[in-house]
Design a protein around this motif. Structure first.
Motif, short mmCIF file in Angstrom:
data_model
loop_
_atom_site.label_atom_id
_atom_site.label_comp_id
_atom_site.label_asym_id
_atom_site.label_seq_id
_atom_site.Cartn_x
_atom_site.Cartn_y
_atom_site.Cartn_z
N GLU A 188 27.40 39.74 -65.93
CA GLU A 188 25.97 39.59 -65.68
C GLU A 188 25.29 40.93 -65.38
O GLU A 188 24.16 40.96 -64.89
CB GLU A 188 25.74 38.61 -64.54
CG GLU A 188 26.22 37.21 -64.83
CD GLU A 188 25.90 36.22 -63.73
OE1 GLU A 188 26.32 35.07 -63.82
OE2 GLU A 188 25.20 36.62 -62.77
N SER A 199 27.65 30.98 -69.39
CA SER A 199 26.64 31.18 -68.36
C SER A 199 25.23 31.16 -68.95
O SER A 199 24.90 31.96 -69.83
CB SER A 199 26.88 32.52 -67.66
OG SER A 199 25.79 32.85 -66.83
N SER A 208 22.65 32.08 -67.28
CA SER A 208 21.97 33.29 -66.82
C SER A 208 22.27 34.47 -67.75
O SER A 208 21.39 35.29 -68.02
CB SER A 208 22.39 33.61 -65.39
OG SER A 208 23.77 33.81 -65.29
N ILE A 209 23.50 34.54 -68.24
CA ILE A 209 23.83 35.59 -69.20
C ILE A 209 23.07 35.38 -70.50
O ILE A 209 22.53 36.31 -71.09
CB ILE A 209 25.36 35.61 -69.46
CG1 ILE A 209 26.09 36.10 -68.22
CG2 ILE A 209 25.69 36.50 -70.67
CD1 ILE A 209 27.60 36.05 -68.34
#
Length: 875
Positions: A340, A367, A369-370
């Motif tokens: 990240e 992920s 968020s990634i």
């Protein structure tokens, strides 16, 4: 139909309607935090154990002045600190190596037990400090004399504590002396680690893949679309993220796309790079250069020996990479991205922008968020396979060609196994492979009735695949995740559930300024969501509702197996060192075996709706079970049916959470319950026969959350007003209550909810009475009149009968959340609602007239609310 939702562990029937007004101060819920600490009053101890990584982080902070004043054993505590520091230096290295070394695992278990004992000893400091404060502030002379002659006498306590600390230090020193034989290294930073998985590759046989044709076409279409420049004169490379949990087939899908004939024709240069756990820029550049070479787009004389690449510095490598990519239209697949670190991604992206127009990148990751960080288009969330596709995949892996028709009975069992896999291809393949060329029906039935996590595991099986995600979690999140194992599969969680449990067990850091514990929990849950560990997530703005996949639940059971135990009818005994117990069958409390429960910290009875009201009903429950748990922190007896609590409950002085929610028989609580000075949450929600709250509630000086149902017409308001830590108060089903808290100030209260109090007339909602109030909820209170302190002193808020919202609502400039549900007569929102610039979340449900008028994009008054960030309007 009755709607149900779970709040703070309770089931609330929403039979009518209501309006929720939530006002919050500005807070940075995503702000990074330091290590997680278990708050132990004036002494703070940070311990995070969890197998197979039993000790993720250990630290101890001693506040010299307060500790020495309270117990006078500062020197002993400092000695313990030195011993802890001696071991701490190598624990992170031991954690990473212990899975491959049985002797090291056993060493860590010994360390773990010592640290838990240390935590219990230090927790006594907190208990003693709080008790001393209560006696000082509210005690009578008799109390003070009695304290002198009791075990709470400061001199007696100090001597006993000092001896306990010395004993623990000696045990710790003995065990720590063995650390050198394991060759452990000092690691100061708790970096997230992930086990190496097999390097992926770009080849795939398309006929082996089932159920992904539609996904493939969507990704191909995105790749074939022209890239849009983000600004004039700037190269823009589209990045398409494919997101999903381990085992769903993200890599397989990327392979299908990579090898599609249309992609071959459109992208003269293709590169496949398995990123895995290490997003090292130098190594990635080398991998991309190698991938360019393998693609055949570079002439033979341009080949660079591997050793030469490794010997180059980063400047030389980036020049070589840019030279190879310049002007080339390429497709780059970055498979299995975990990092990240946005700075590293930006650095890599800048290096490959020299590619030709139309170049694209496909990223696979677990992920969200990634995906959000890297993607330039919305993520492609990979769905589970349908039952039909799942069965086809299962048959393909379980039978040789031509065999399936000979075994229809096995196919029937196979279908039941497939249902258990919930559409996860890796799980399906794992189980089908175990059954390959086995035709005994009992073998298939045994597998059908077993748990996946109990199966012999290899590196390609589903648990290791999911565990990769678990291993990548930061240490503070691992133990929080493991607590999900205490709840049954398909349990619907809500932020309040995990807040109560995680807080009671000391897994949450103290909130920063302008932040609440709920903010911290939601931040942790957001991390789990981004890692695809939670499913069916509903974001209500201030809280989440969610489930976890069965296979993820199995993972939680696996990682928690040494310390968390779910008691079932098959349980024969309770291990000596178990810390957390969950009873999924109510008649198991008093089973014949006699457990040793001294160290148990949690007892959970996670009731499902269909079992409501048939909980533990034996009056011997406490003497036999609960009171033997000296160090109990969390006691959930929801839906129990016993009529009394013993006075001896006060012996559970370490208790942080006590729930008797929905006990419909209990009439009185012992006064001794107010001696639980460590108690953070008291849940009496739905105790409809409770005649009164106990006297001396003010003694619960650590209480932060209280949910109450009582027959009282007048609450012990002065006692409640003296609860200086009380942040949340939930009043439910108090039918005799009319006008509470008039003239009473609740200084710390942030959240007040009043529901189904049919005779409630008013509450003094002003800054004098509730100076810190951020959220106020009222529902099904037909006689309630809301006083706003302005001209409309008696604006009526009547839920089901509500026809309009008061205009003074527009004066609430700090309003961030407005939730309106089941108000069929409500005609419109205030015309000036666009002036509420702080409003972030608007949820409207079962308000048919509002649905038509404010429907997104097409409603007559949509323009009035279109500025709001999150809008949900449901019929």
């Amino acid at each position: 139909m009755t709607r149900l939702k779970v709040v703070h562990g309770g089931i609330i029937p929403l039979l009518r309607g209501g309006v929720t007004l939530w006002m919050t101060r500005a807070s940075n819920a995503l702000e990074s935090k330091t290590a997680t600490f278990a708050r132990i009053g004036r002494v703070s101890l940070s311990i995070l154990f969890y197998p197979p990584h039993p000790l993720a982080f250990v630290g101890i902070l001693l506040r010299k002045e307060e500790a020495s004043q309270v117990v006078g054993v500062y020197d002993d505590l400092q000695d313990l600190k030195s011993s802890l520091s001696y071991v701490k230096a190598v624990l992170l290295d031991a954690e990473q190596k212990q899975e491959h070394n049985h002797e090291l695992r056993e060493w860590l278990k010994q360390i773990k037990l010592i640290f838990y004992d240390a935590e219990n000893v230090l927790d006594q400091v907190d208990c003693q400090t709080l008790h001393k404060q209560v006696v000082r502030d509210y005690g009578t002379p008799k109390d003070k004399v009695g304290r002198f002659f009791s075990s709470s006498n400061p001199l007696v306590f100090r001597c006993k504590l000092a001896q306990q600390i010395k004993d623990i230090r000696k045990r710790l020193d003995r065990v720590a002396a063995d650390r050198d034989k394991f060759g452990l290294q000092v690691i100061d930073v708790d970096r997230r680690v992930v086990h190496k998985r097999e390097m992926t590759y770009s080849h795939v046989v398309e006929s082996d893949v089932i159920g992904r044709a539609h996904d493939k076409e969507k990704i191909v279409k995105l790749l074939m679309e022209p890239s849009l420049d983000n600004n004039a004169g700037s190269k823009h490379i589209s990045v398409i993220p494919i997101v999903g949990i381990g085992g769903l087939g993200k890599t397989t899908l990327a392979k299908l796309v990579f090898n599609d004939e249309r992609i071959r024709e459109s992208f003269p240069m293709k590169m496949w790079v398995c990123v895995s756990d290490d997003f090292d820029i130098k190594q990635l550049i080398i991998k991309i250069i190698n991938a360019v070479t393998v693609s055949g787009t570079t002439s033979a004389d341009a080949l660079v020996p591997q050793q030469t690449l490794r010997d180059m510095d980063i400047e030389q490598l980036q020049y070589l990479l840019r030279n190879k990519l310049t002007g080339q239209k390429f497709l780059l697949v970055l498979d299995d991205v975990w990092s990240e670190d946005r700075a590293k991604w930006i650095e890599l992206r800048s290096l490959i922008r020299t590619g030709g127009d139309g170049s694209k990148i496909v990223v696979t990751t677990r992920s969200h968020s990634i995906a959000s960080m890297m993607g330039t288009v919305p993520s492609h969330d990979l769905e589970c396979l349908s039952l039909e596709d799942s069965l086809s995949l299962f048959v393909k892996w379980a039978f040789k060609e031509g065999e399936v028709e000979k075994h229809p009975n096995l196919v029937t069992i196979g279908k039941e196994i497939v249902r258990k896999c919930k559409g996860v291809p890796l799980a399906i393949r794992t189980l089908a492979s175990l059954l390959f060329s086995k035709f005994e029906i009992n073998v298939w039935e045994s597998l059908r009735d077993d748990e996946i996590w109990n199966l012999p595991q290899k590196k390609d099986d589903i648990l290791p695949a999911l565990k990769l995600s678990y291993d990548q979690m930061p240490s503070y999140l691992r133990k929080c995740f493991a607590m999900f194992s205490l709840f049954p599969k398909d349990f619907e969680f809500q932020t309040g559930h995990v807040l109560s449990l995680w807080s009671a067990l000391g897994l949450l850091p103290s909130p920063s300024k302008n932040e609440t514990s709920e903010n911290v929990v939601n931040r942790y849950l957001s991390e789990l969501i981004s890692r695809s560990f939670l499913e069916n997530v509903r974001d209500l703005g201030t809280s989440y509702y969610f489930n976890i996949h069965d296979l993820v639940h199995d993972l939680a059971l696996y990682v928690a197996k040494d310390e968390c135990l779910v008691i079932s009818s098959d349980s024969q005994s309770i291990p000596k060192n178990v810390l957390h117990l969950s009873f999924i069958e109510f008649d198991l409390f008093l089973k014949s075996f006699k457990p040793s429960l001294l160290g148990v910290r949690s007892i959970v009875v996670p009731t499902k709706q269909e079992h409501k009201g048939i909980g533990a009903n034996n009056e011997d429950l406490f003497p036999t079970w609960v009171l033997s748990c000296k160090y109990l922190r969390y006691l959930d007896l929801g839906d129990s049916t016993f009529e009394t609590l013993p006075r001896s409950i006060s012996k559970l002085k370490h208790l942080r959470y006590l729930s008797l929610r929905n006990n419909r028989r209990i009439k009185k609580l012992p006064a001794s319950i107010c001696n639980l000075q460590n108690l953070e949450e008291l849940n009496l929600y739905g105790c409809v026969e409770l005649e009164a709250l106990p006297e001396n509630l003010r003694n619960l000086i650590n209480l932060q959350r209280m949910l109450i149902t009582t027959k009282q017409s007048v609450l012990p308001e002065s006692d409640i007003a003296n609860l200086c830590s009380l942040e949340e108060l939930d009043i439910y089903g108090c039918d005799n209550l009319e006008s509470p808290f008039v003239g009473v100030k609740l200084p710390a209260l942030q959240y007040l909810r009043v529901m189904r109090c049919k005779n409630l007339k008013c509450l003094p909602l002003d800054t004098h009475h509730f100076p810190q109030l951020e959220k106020f909820v009222v529902d099904e209170c037909g006689k309630f009149e809301l006083s706003d302190g302005h001209e409309n002193m008696n604006s009526v808020l009547r839920c089901f009968e509500l026809e309009e919202l008061p205009e003074w609502l527009l004066n609430m400039t700090s309003l961030k959340f407005l939730h309106i549900w089941t108000c069929p007569r409500l005609l419109s929102l205030p015309s000036g609602i666009h002036r509420l610039k702080s409003l972030e979340v608007l949820r409207i449900k079962r308000c048919p007239k509002l649905y038509r008028k404010y429907q997104p994009q097409v409603g007559e008054y949509w323009h009035q609310i279109s500025h709001i960030k999150h809008i949900q309007i449901l019929q």
